[in-house]
Design an enzyme around this catalytic site. Structure first.
Site: not given
Length: 624
Positions: A494-496
């Protein structure tokens, strides 16, 4: 379970008693058929969900007590030493009156209180959350037993407010101290921390782009913890590729907007912890037939305030972070209010990128440090090998020492890098010197994907390494490290994803503008003079020049090893700074030991990463 030896003895005694009392079934137990054993089940064995429930230290509904070993309390003196040693901390304290007050005994008191709250409140909750998870009842999310009480205590003690602005009811402490506090909380219950992070992110968006009425409506509640928030970006088929999103917004006659669509992977998309809940939603506002999508940002009230218009469509069943509801949300003619300018939604989201990526690093740090401390405590008490009748602690064995040093070095250097980057973020935002803001801001953009990825890797690798040190015991639910491993896996997603972070570093910070890399090299060469860091920095510089001269195919193929090299050298920079610390201060011992180990291993590791960068896309010819 106050000492290492006491909690290990308690665990060992229970295991022995469980086997002899028949509570633990093993291969060869009378009455177990071969077919049953091969299927991995045997008569009377509870289901996986039931076994997870029984391992909750305290089930608030049933009062059940588990024997799972506790996570040892953090060394707050060591954390305080890290805060004081972080990059330009003295300069940061001059940037705001509240920063100047966050020094000395105040730092100690904050860290010690956070550690006590984490051990006394969050750790028992962590076990219950992992065992019980969350549920969906009548369209609303119901959190795990005990979660509401823990959140109420969290709010009453003022923890949500520590990094919010004072004019909104916050305490506005330096970001480095806030990251140290987050580490302590996430060390004992990372799922709990999945709610405060989007609260802080939403507050930054509203503070940057909201009008006075919007700020007054939401910011005090977000600071106090009375209001929750989510960040709604991803959709099916539109995760990292945000331009593929289909959620739409149309303006009504009264000036408000109506939102239609679905958003997925929304942490705490609904819950029963706060009075109100606001969703920060990206949606398309372009006219039909437009050449490209126009994406704008909206605030949409949820939490039951728009029953039927905002709904929870499902809760994901996940590998870890069971106590954090990951929701798919449906918006059906939901009322929204535009935040900022039309078509600027995606650009506006970058206001929160610093905080979000640092938060992932701090979460990974909490898990990595917990796993390291558990492994060290176990290795000092577990006896194996040595003279017959007089076994020695496994920490006496060289291979175990190597494993423990690896765990400790990752945790200590990740902590140093996270706090350094937090200070850099403060200077980049608050300095009165425009030229300094530009240089430090570029340095910040270079470091953010490194901190995020290093945090994700350190958490998972340390959990896996701790399991290796504990052996079979670490693979069981009697020890926390198996849960840490499960919880940590998502940090690289998550978050890239880590691959996206690597491509971001190459395309934005090497091919487009290498000012951040140049700023890092200048600082690291100054701090690393005379150490093993210097040759590694030359390899990093050379790798960047090679990528800049390569074709796009090779640049993309070399992105991941280039990020690995960037992580090695960033941690090496921290290590070089640690070696300059006063060796006579006890709190510096662990920091200097981690630094020495990392720098001793840096040369070969950096050489390998550099060679993989130079290979570019050539090894990928074998993909079909």
């Amino acid at each position: 379970m106050g000492s290492r030896s006491s909690w290990i003895r308690a665990w060992s005694a229970w295991r022995a008693e469980a086997v002899f009392s028949g509570r633990e079934r093993t291969h060869g137990v009378s009455g177990t058929s071969g077919a049953d054993f091969r299927r991995g089940v045997w008569a009377g064995r509870p289901s996986r969900r039931e076994r997870r429930r029984r391992h909750a230290m305290r089930d608030p509904e049933r009062g059940a007590i588990s024997v799972r070993a506790a996570i040892p309390p953090a060394d707050c003196a060591l954390l305080h030493a890290h805060v004081e040693a972080s990059f330009r901390m003295d300069a940061v304290r001059t940037l705001a009156p509240s920063f100047a007050e966050s020094a000395g005994d105040v730092v100690s008191a904050v860290l010690e209180e956070a550690s006590r709250f984490a051990s006394a409140v969050l750790e028992p909750l962590n076990r219950a959350m992992d065992a019980r998870g969350v549920s969906l009842a009548e369209g609303r999310v119901v959190t795990a037993p005990g979660h509401r009480d823990a959140w109420r205590s969290f709010v009453e003690n003022g923890w949500p407010a520590i990094d919010h602005k004072s004019e909104h009811g916050g305490q506005q402490m330096p970001l480095a101290l806030c990251m140290a506090v987050q580490e302590l909380f996430d060390r004992n219950c990372p799922a709990f921390g999945m709610l405060p992070v989007p609260q802080r992110s939403a507050a930054r968006l509203i503070d940057a782009f909201g009008d006075a009425e919007t700020k007054q409506r939401w910011l005090p509640g977000l600071a106090s913890g009375a209001a929750g928030a989510t960040i709604c970006i991803s959709e099916v088929g539109a995760g990292s590729d945000v331009l593929q999103m289909r959620t739409r917004a149309t303006q009504a006659e009264d000036g408000s907007w109506r939102i239609w669509g679905e958003k997925c992977w929304i942490s705490f998309g609904d819950h029963d912890l706060t009075d109100t809940l606001v969703h920060c939603v990206l949606a398309r506002t372009d006219a039909p037939g437009a050449k490209g999508p126009e994406i704008s940002l909206f605030l949409v009230e949820g939490g039951g305030a728009q029953h039927g218009a905002v709904s929870v469509l499902r809760i994901e069943e996940k590998l870890g972070l069971h106590g954090s509801p990951t929701c798919t949300l449906g918006f059906d003619n939901a009322v929204g209010h535009m935040l900022g300018a039309p078509g600027r939604g995606l650009a506006q989201m970058f206001v929160m990128i610093t905080q979000m990526r640092l938060a992932v690093g701090a979460m990974g740090l909490g898990m990595a440090s917990a796993a390291s401390d558990i492994a060290h405590g176990y290795a000092q008490e577990r006896r194996q090998g040595g003279a017959p009748g007089n076994p020695v602690p496994i920490a006496a064995h060289r291979d175990v020492q190597r494993q423990l040093l690896e765990l400790r070095a990752r945790a200590e250097l990740l902590r140093g890098l996270t706090l350094n980057t937090a200070n850099i973020a403060e200077i980049a935002t608050r300095s009165d010197d425009g030229a300094e803001r530009a240089v430090v801001g570029a340095l910040l953009q270079w470091l953010l994907p490194i901190v995020k990825t290093f945090g994700a890797e350190a958490a998972f690798d340390n959990a896996s390494g701790a399991i290796q040190v504990l052996g079979g015991a670490g693979y069981t639910a009697d020890w926390p490290v198996e849960q840490i491993l499960r919880d940590a896996r998502v940090l690289a997603v998550f978050e890239g994803t880590s691959g996206i972070q690597a491509l971001d570093l190459v395309h934005r910070r090497v091919l487009r503008d290498r000012s951040g890399l140049d700023a890092f090299l200048a600082v690291a060469r100054r701090d690393g003079e005379g150490t093993a860091l210097m040759p590694a920095l030359e390899l990093l510089d050379d790798a960047a020049q090679r990528i800049a001269q390569a074709d796009l195919n090779d640049a993309n193929g070399s992105a991941t090893p280039f990020l690995a090299l960037a992580i090695l050298t960033a941690a090496g920079w921290v290590a070089a700074r640690f070696l300059a610390l006063d060796p006579d201060l006890p709190a510096h011992a662990a920091m200097r030991a981690a630094a020495g180990y990392w720098l001793d291993r840096l040369g070969p590791r950096a050489t390998l990463a550099h060679a993989e960068v130079l290979a570019g896309a050539a090894p990928l010819v074998h993909f079909s």
